[in-house]
Write a protein that holds these residues in place. Sequence first.
Motif, PDB file in Angstrom:
ATOM      1  N   ASP A  33      10.601  69.932   8.207  1.00 42.03           N
ATOM      2  CA  ASP A  33      11.503  71.567   8.471  1.00 42.03           C
ATOM      3  C   ASP A  33      12.075  72.324   9.533  1.00 42.03           C
ATOM      4  OD1 ASP A  33      11.614  73.642   6.320  1.00 42.03           O
ATOM      5  OD2 ASP A  33      10.748  74.828   8.280  1.00 42.03           O
ATOM      6  N   HIS A  36      15.491  70.494   9.584  1.00 41.71           N
ATOM      7  CA  HIS A  36      16.733  70.379   8.542  1.00 41.71           C
ATOM      8  C   HIS A  36      17.066  71.831   9.248  1.00 41.71           C
ATOM      9  CE1 HIS A  36      15.932  67.374   5.726  1.00 41.71           C
ATOM     10  NE2 HIS A  36      14.538  67.355   6.110  1.00 41.71           N
ATOM     11  N   SER A  37      16.100  73.292   9.823  1.00 45.33           N
ATOM     12  CA  SER A  37      16.517  74.317  10.271  1.00 45.33           C
ATOM     13  C   SER A  37      17.276  74.002  11.528  1.00 45.33           C
ATOM     14  CB  SER A  37      15.859  75.049  10.540  1.00 45.33           C
ATOM     15  OG  SER A  37      14.542  75.551   9.420  1.00 45.33           O
ATOM     16  N   ASP A  40      20.701  72.492  10.149  1.00 50.36           N
ATOM     17  CA  ASP A  40      21.621  73.724  10.142  1.00 50.36           C
ATOM     18  C   ASP A  40      22.390  74.523  10.956  1.00 50.36           C
ATOM     19  OD1 ASP A  40      21.212  72.697   7.274  1.00 50.36           O
ATOM     20  OD2 ASP A  40      19.231  74.571   7.375  1.00 50.36           O
TER      21      ASP A  40
END
Length: 84
Positions: A33, A36-37, A40
């Motif tokens: 997680d 992915h953050s 981004d």
Amino acid sequence: MILSGFFIFKESEKIMSETRIIELEIKVAYQEDLLHSLNDIISDQQKQLYRLENSLTLLHQRQQTLADNMESTSSDDNQPPPHY
């Protein structure tokens, strides 16, 4: 008697191993997680960098155009008027 203690030890070891595996899976899920953050965020920063580079290029072109116009205007001012 020793044999039954061995099975209890193996069973508790199995439970500890399963608990450890679950803890590791939770950590991996949090790391995925986070990855992915961060991806981004980097993607957004790259887009912003492209926009800033384009803005800088446009500003440089405008500054160059203004400098060229000022040079041509100042060279016209240095020439004597046509009636001389």
